[in-house]
Design a protein around this motif. Structure first.
Motif, PDB file in Angstrom:
ATOM      1  N   LYS A 108      -7.986  -1.078  -4.559  1.00  0.00           N
ATOM      2  CA  LYS A 108      -8.841  -2.025  -4.722  1.00  0.00           C
ATOM      3  C   LYS A 108      -8.396  -3.432  -4.059  1.00  0.00           C
ATOM      4  O   LYS A 108      -9.212  -4.297  -3.858  1.00  0.00           O
ATOM      5  CB  LYS A 108      -9.559  -2.103  -6.167  1.00  0.00           C
ATOM      6  CG  LYS A 108      -8.503  -2.666  -6.986  1.00  0.00           C
ATOM      7  CD  LYS A 108      -9.598  -2.684  -8.304  1.00  0.00           C
ATOM      8  CE  LYS A 108      -8.377  -2.840  -9.312  1.00  0.00           C
ATOM      9  NZ  LYS A 108      -8.469  -2.489 -10.776  1.00  0.00           N
TER      10      LYS A 108
ATOM     11  N   CYS B 299       0.754  -1.147  -0.091  1.00  0.00           N
ATOM     12  CA  CYS B 299       0.256   0.059  -0.152  1.00  0.00           C
ATOM     13  C   CYS B 299       0.739   1.267   0.236  1.00  0.00           C
ATOM     14  O   CYS B 299       0.492   2.487   0.306  1.00  0.00           O
ATOM     15  CB  CYS B 299      -0.906   0.092   1.128  1.00  0.00           C
ATOM     16  SG  CYS B 299      -2.101  -1.546   0.979  1.00  0.00           S
ATOM     17  N   GLY B 300       2.104   1.033  -0.577  1.00  0.00           N
ATOM     18  CA  GLY B 300       3.038   2.203  -0.735  1.00  0.00           C
ATOM     19  C   GLY B 300       2.332   3.061  -1.821  1.00  0.00           C
ATOM     20  O   GLY B 300       1.394   2.828  -2.483  1.00  0.00           O
ATOM     21  N   THR B 301       2.532   4.385  -1.601  1.00  0.00           N
ATOM     22  CA  THR B 301       2.050   5.384  -2.620  1.00  0.00           C
ATOM     23  C   THR B 301       1.954   4.947  -4.040  1.00  0.00           C
ATOM     24  O   THR B 301       0.822   5.270  -4.680  1.00  0.00           O
ATOM     25  CB  THR B 301       2.508   6.675  -2.381  1.00  0.00           C
ATOM     26  OG1 THR B 301       2.396   7.096  -1.087  1.00  0.00           O
ATOM     27  CG2 THR B 301       1.624   7.884  -3.022  1.00  0.00           C
ATOM     28  N   ALA B 302       2.977   4.665  -4.796  1.00  0.00           N
ATOM     29  CA  ALA B 302       3.198   4.137  -6.000  1.00  0.00           C
ATOM     30  C   ALA B 302       2.216   2.989  -6.087  1.00  0.00           C
ATOM     31  O   ALA B 302       1.049   3.227  -7.211  1.00  0.00           O
ATOM     32  CB  ALA B 302       4.337   3.707  -6.343  1.00  0.00           C
TER      33      ALA B 302
ATOM     34  N   ASN C 184       1.503  -6.309 -10.981  1.00  0.00           N
ATOM     35  CA  ASN C 184       0.211  -5.940 -11.691  1.00  0.00           C
ATOM     36  C   ASN C 184      -0.864  -6.810 -11.076  1.00  0.00           C
ATOM     37  O   ASN C 184      -1.802  -7.289 -11.700  1.00  0.00           O
ATOM     38  CB  ASN C 184       0.412  -6.382 -13.394  1.00  0.00           C
ATOM     39  CG  ASN C 184       1.042  -5.250 -14.124  1.00  0.00           C
ATOM     40  OD1 ASN C 184       1.833  -5.805 -14.569  1.00  0.00           O
ATOM     41  ND2 ASN C 184       0.691  -4.210 -13.969  1.00  0.00           N
TER      42      ASN C 184
ATOM     43  N   GLY D 157       4.776  -2.300 -13.163  1.00  0.00           N
ATOM     44  CA  GLY D 157       4.460  -3.811 -12.537  1.00  0.00           C
ATOM     45  C   GLY D 157       3.584  -3.391 -11.235  1.00  0.00           C
ATOM     46  O   GLY D 157       2.922  -4.395 -10.927  1.00  0.00           O
ATOM     47  N   ALA D 158       3.365  -2.260 -10.955  1.00  0.00           N
ATOM     48  CA  ALA D 158       2.554  -1.855  -9.752  1.00  0.00           C
ATOM     49  C   ALA D 158       1.229  -2.186 -10.071  1.00  0.00           C
ATOM     50  O   ALA D 158       0.825  -2.119 -11.030  1.00  0.00           O
ATOM     51  CB  ALA D 158       2.934  -0.404  -9.180  1.00  0.00           C
ATOM     52  N   PRO D 159       0.432  -2.554  -9.104  1.00  0.00           N
ATOM     53  CA  PRO D 159       0.806  -2.929  -7.628  1.00  0.00           C
ATOM     54  C   PRO D 159       1.305  -4.257  -7.422  1.00  0.00           C
ATOM     55  O   PRO D 159       0.926  -5.190  -8.233  1.00  0.00           O
ATOM     56  CB  PRO D 159      -0.726  -2.835  -7.202  1.00  0.00           C
ATOM     57  CG  PRO D 159      -1.546  -3.248  -8.135  1.00  0.00           C
ATOM     58  CD  PRO D 159      -0.990  -2.660  -9.392  1.00  0.00           C
TER      59      PRO D 159
ATOM     60  N   TYR E 169      -0.416   2.145  -4.398  1.00  0.00           N
ATOM     61  CA  TYR E 169      -1.817   2.587  -4.323  1.00  0.00           C
ATOM     62  C   TYR E 169      -2.462   3.398  -5.227  1.00  0.00           C
ATOM     63  O   TYR E 169      -3.410   3.040  -5.640  1.00  0.00           O
ATOM     64  CB  TYR E 169      -1.873   3.582  -2.589  1.00  0.00           C
ATOM     65  CG  TYR E 169      -3.166   4.092  -2.409  1.00  0.00           C
ATOM     66  CD1 TYR E 169      -3.938   3.259  -1.635  1.00  0.00           C
ATOM     67  CD2 TYR E 169      -3.524   5.282  -2.767  1.00  0.00           C
ATOM     68  CE1 TYR E 169      -5.252   3.507  -1.304  1.00  0.00           C
ATOM     69  CE2 TYR E 169      -4.961   5.661  -2.332  1.00  0.00           C
ATOM     70  CZ  TYR E 169      -5.587   4.773  -1.758  1.00  0.00           C
ATOM     71  OH  TYR E 169      -6.745   5.307  -1.283  1.00  0.00           O
ATOM     72  N   LEU E 170      -1.572   4.375  -5.900  1.00  0.00           N
ATOM     73  CA  LEU E 170      -2.153   4.799  -6.947  1.00  0.00           C
ATOM     74  C   LEU E 170      -2.486   4.358  -8.138  1.00  0.00           C
ATOM     75  O   LEU E 170      -3.096   4.545  -8.900  1.00  0.00           O
ATOM     76  CB  LEU E 170      -1.079   5.919  -7.617  1.00  0.00           C
ATOM     77  CG  LEU E 170      -1.042   7.360  -6.793  1.00  0.00           C
ATOM     78  CD1 LEU E 170       0.137   8.326  -7.494  1.00  0.00           C
ATOM     79  CD2 LEU E 170      -2.237   8.088  -6.652  1.00  0.00           C
ATOM     80  N   LEU E 171      -1.677   3.089  -8.413  1.00  0.00           N
ATOM     81  CA  LEU E 171      -1.588   2.359  -9.621  1.00  0.00           C
ATOM     82  C   LEU E 171      -2.496   0.934  -9.365  1.00  0.00           C
ATOM     83  O   LEU E 171      -2.451  -0.009 -10.037  1.00  0.00           O
ATOM     84  CB  LEU E 171      -0.394   1.825 -10.201  1.00  0.00           C
ATOM     85  CG  LEU E 171       0.562   3.097 -10.541  1.00  0.00           C
ATOM     86  CD1 LEU E 171       1.873   2.798 -10.964  1.00  0.00           C
ATOM     87  CD2 LEU E 171      -0.060   3.889 -11.702  1.00  0.00           C
ATOM     88  N   GLY E 172      -3.496   1.040  -8.215  1.00  0.00           N
ATOM     89  CA  GLY E 172      -4.328  -0.157  -8.254  1.00  0.00           C
ATOM     90  C   GLY E 172      -4.495  -0.683  -6.811  1.00  0.00           C
ATOM     91  O   GLY E 172      -5.477  -1.413  -6.575  1.00  0.00           O
TER      92      GLY E 172
END
Ligand code: FES
Lengths: 470, 89
Positions: free
Chosen positions: B21, B10-13, B69, B55-57, B15-18
Motif C-alpha cells: 500500500k 518493495c522486496g518480497t518481505a 513499520n 520492522g518491515a516494511p 511487500y508482504l508485510l505492508g
C-alpha cells in the motif's frame, strides 16, 4: 488489505521459512512465541502468556495441525514438526469425521474472543429526545424510553436497523459476530462455551470467516513445511500458478514464474493453460446440453467453494453444475502426462482449492501468501527476476479466468468461434453470500432466467480470494 | 532545494508485510510536497534480516535515515518535518 492478523501470519511464515533454510527450525520453533513476546513487551491480548499460547496455535496451523485436532496440550511444536517431516503422509479414513479431519480451516479457541451475540443496542449517546424517531420507526414496538434513555427489548427486536438510521445522534448501534455475519451458510456458530466452532458438514471453505475474524482466530492449515521438506529431499515439485497471480506481486506473471523456479521448484506452469482446456470442454459440454434441451441451464464448476455449496446446501443444482474439470485439474494432468514422477503444487488465492486438491489428487496447495514467504525467506524479489522463458503464453481469455465475468467471456468467445452468431444468456453470481445463495435457488427453479451461470464465491473473482495479497 | 530521496522497499518481505500500500504513495502526496520529493521503489534494502523482520516494511530517506513499520501516514509526516527543516535552514 493488511491488518494485524495478516501481519503476524505472514511474519511467522517468513520466520518459519528462514529457520527451515538455516536448518534451525527444529531447535527454534518452540522458542518463536517467546522471542516474539518477550517479558516486559506489550501484549496484544490480556497478557504475553495468552499471546504466546495463541502464537503456538498459529505455528501449529502453519505446520498443518488444527487446534481442534490437538489431543495432548503438552506436545511441543518440534514434536509436531518431526511427525510432518519424518512421517509418511497421514492416511485419513473416509469416515464421518473425514470432512473435519481434512478441513483446510480451523478455529483456534484460545484466539477466539467469544464476541457477544449480535444485537441492536442503544448507547450512552442517546439524549432521550422528545421526538423519539427510534420508537416511531420500530416496526416491532421494541423500543421504550426509561430514565431519559432509549432501551431495546431484545426479545422483540428483529435487528432490522430502522432505529439505527432514524436516530440523529447515532446512538443506536448493531453489534455483530463477524464470522457468523460473514458465513453465507450458517456453518460457524458459537458453541455452549461461547467460542466459535465450524460445522464441517455445512462449511464450504469459502474462507469468509477467515478473512473477517478481527482476532485471527480462524486459521488456515498450511502445507508449507511439507513443500519445503519435499524440495529439500530433492523431489521434483512443479509449481502450478493460478491465473489470479496477475498483479498479486510486483512484476509480471513471467517474472513471478521465474521467481518460483528460482525458489526451488523444478518446473513452473501457468494454470491458465489448464483454463484453456476448461474453456474448450466446458463450451463443448454446454453446446451439447443445448442440443439435447434448448432450455438447458448450466453453471460453471471451477469455483470449488461453489461446488461445495451445491454439494452441501443446494441439491437442486447438482445436475446443473458443469462436469468439466477445473483449470487446476487439467494443469495437474498436463504436468503428470509430461512427467509421471512429478509432484504438483497449486499456488493460488483460495482456501477451498485445498479441499478440491485433496479430492483430485493434487499433491500440495500453497497460497500466494505462503509462496511470498518462501520468496521472502529466500531473498527473491519478483521485480529483480528475468522473465521466465515460456513456450507459449496462455490465451488472454484464459489468463482472465480469475476475474468475475472472465469465464463467461472465455466460453462465449469459444462458442462464437464454433457457432457464429451464438447467443449466450449468461448471468454471473459475483460473490457468494446469503442473498446470492437465495438467488441461486431462483436460478435453479427457473424463476430467474439464464442458460449459463458463472459462479464465483469471491466478489470480483479469485483475484480477491481469501489468500490474495493485493 | 535538493529533492528528498525516498526509497520504498518493495522486496518480497516488505511487500508482504505492508509495502504494497506504500507503492501508490506518490498519488497521495499533498500539494506542498509534490515537487519536493523523489520516490523510488527498491528491491530488498537488506534490512529484513531475521531479527528485524518485525520492522518491515522499511523506507529509506536520503540514503541514510531508515524508517521501520512504515505507513503512508508516517512517511508523509516525516516528509513534512524534513521539508520544514530544510526551509528553515
Ligand atoms: S524486503 Fe525490504 S528490507 Fe528486505
Amino acid at each position: 488489505m493488511i491488518n494485524g492478523a495478516t501481519y503476524i501470519r505472514r511474519e511467522l511464515l517468513i520466520r518459519l521459512v528462514r529457520a527451515f533454510d538455516d536448518g534451525v527450525l527444529r531447535e527454534e520453533i518452540d522458542q518463536i512465541p517467546i522471542r516474539l513476546r518477550p517479558k516486559d513487551s506489550d501484549a496484544s491480548r490480556c497478557c504475553i502468556y495468552h499471546d504466546r499460547a495463541v502464537l503456538k496455535y498459529r505455528l501449529m496451523a502453519l505446520l498443518g495441525i488444527s487446534a481442534e485436532e490437538e489431543t495432548d496440550e503438552a506436545k511441543t511444536l518440534s514434536e509436531y514438526l518431526d511427525e510432518i517431516i519424518g512421517g509418511e503422509p497421514r492416511e485419513i479414513s473416509e469416515d464421518s469425521e473425514f470432512e473435519r479431519k481434512t478441513a483446510p480451516l480451523s478455529v483456534c479457541a484460545p484466539a477466539c474472543s467469544g464476541c457477544p451475540d449480535a444485537r441492536v443496542v442503544s448507547t450512552s449517546n442517546c439524549r432521550g429526545c422528545f421526538a423519539r424517531p427510534c420508537v416511531y420507526s420500530c416496526p416491532k414496538n421494541a423500543i421504550t424510553v426509561t430514565n431519559g434513555r432509549s432501551q431495546i427489548d431484545s426479545s422483540k427486536c428483529v435487528k432490522c436497523g430502522k432505529c439505527i438510521s432514524a436516530c440523529p445522534y447515532n446512538a443506536i448501534v448493531k453489534t455483530t459476530v463477524p464470522c457468523e455475519e460473514a458465513c453465507p451458510v450458517g456453518a460457524i456458530r458459537k458453541n455452549e462455551r461461547g467460542v466459535a466452532e465450524i460445522d464441517f458438514s455445512k462449511c464450504i471453505f469459502c474462507g469468509k470467516c477467515f478473512m473477517s475474524c478481527p482476532f485471527g482466530a480462524v486459521m488456515e492449515r498450511s502445507q508449507i513445511v511439507s513443500v519445503l521438506s519435499a524440495m529439500k529431499r530433492g523431489e521434483k515439485l512443479v509449481a502450478m500458478v493460478a491465473p489470479a497471480a496477475d498483479r498479486q506481486f510486483p512484476g509480471t506473471v513471467e517474472q513471478l514464474l521465474a521467481a518460483c523456479a528460482k525458489a526451488g521448484f523444478s518446473d513452473v506452469i501457468e494454470v491458465a493453460l489448464g483454463a484453456e482446456k476448461t474453456t474448450e470442454h466446458e463450451t463443448a459440454e454446454f453446446l451439447e446440453r443445448m442440443e439435447q434441451d434448448s432450455k438447458t441451464f448450466m453453471t460453471t464448476s471451477c469455483c470449488p467453494a461453489y461446488v461445495n455449496l451445491v454439494g452441501k446446501h443446494l441439491p437442486e443444482l447438482i445436475d446443473k453444475v458443469s462436469l468439466t474439470p477445473s483449470p487446476m485439474v487439467y494443469t495437474h494432468e498436463m504436468v503428470r502426462e509430461a512427467d509421471p514422477g512429478a509432484k504438483t503444487v497449486f499456488i493460488g488465492p483460495c482456501v477451498a482449492k485445498r479441499s478440491e486438491a485433496r479430492r483430485k489428487g493434487i499433491d500440495f496447495v500453497l497460497s500466494f501468501e505462503e509462496l511470498g514467504a518462501i520468496l521472502a525467506g529466500r531473498k527473491i524479489d519478483v521485480l529483480a527476476c528475468e522473465p521466465h522463458p515460456i513456450e507459449r503464453p496462455a490465451a488472454a481469455t484464459a489468463r482472465n479466468f480469475a476475474r468475475s465475468c472472465g469465464v463467461t467471456e472465455a466460453v462465449l468467445a469459444e462458442a462464437t468461434a464454433k457457432l457464429p452468431g451464438f447467443q449466450l444468456a449468461a448471468k454471473q453470481i459475483n460473490g457468494i453470500d446469503r442473498k446470492t445463495c437465495a438467488m441461486l435457488k431462483l436460478y435453479a427453479s427457473g424463476k430467474l432466467p439464464a442458460n449459463f451461470l458463472e459462479v464465483m464465491a469471491c466478489p470480483g473473482g479469485c483475484v480477491n480470494g481469501p489468500c490474495s495479497l493485493s | 532545494m535538493e529533492k528528498i530521496k525516498v526509497e520504498i522497499c518493495c522486496g518480497t518481505a516488505c511487500y508482504l508485510l505492508g509495502a504494497a500500500k506504500l507503492m501508490n504513495i506518490e498519488e497521495e502526496l499533498p500539494e506542498n510536497l509534490k515537487d519536493k520529493v523523489d520516490i523510488q521503489a527498491r528491491t530488498c534494502l537488506g534490512l529484513c534480516e531475521r531479527d528485524h523482520l518485525g520492522g518491515a516494511p522499511y523506507v529509506k530517506f536520503n540514503d541514510t535515515e531508515i524508517m521501520g513499520n512504515a505507513s503512508v501516514e508516517k512517511v508523509l509526516a516525516r516528509l513534512n518535518q524534513l521539508v520544514e527543516g530544510a526551509e528553515q535552514s
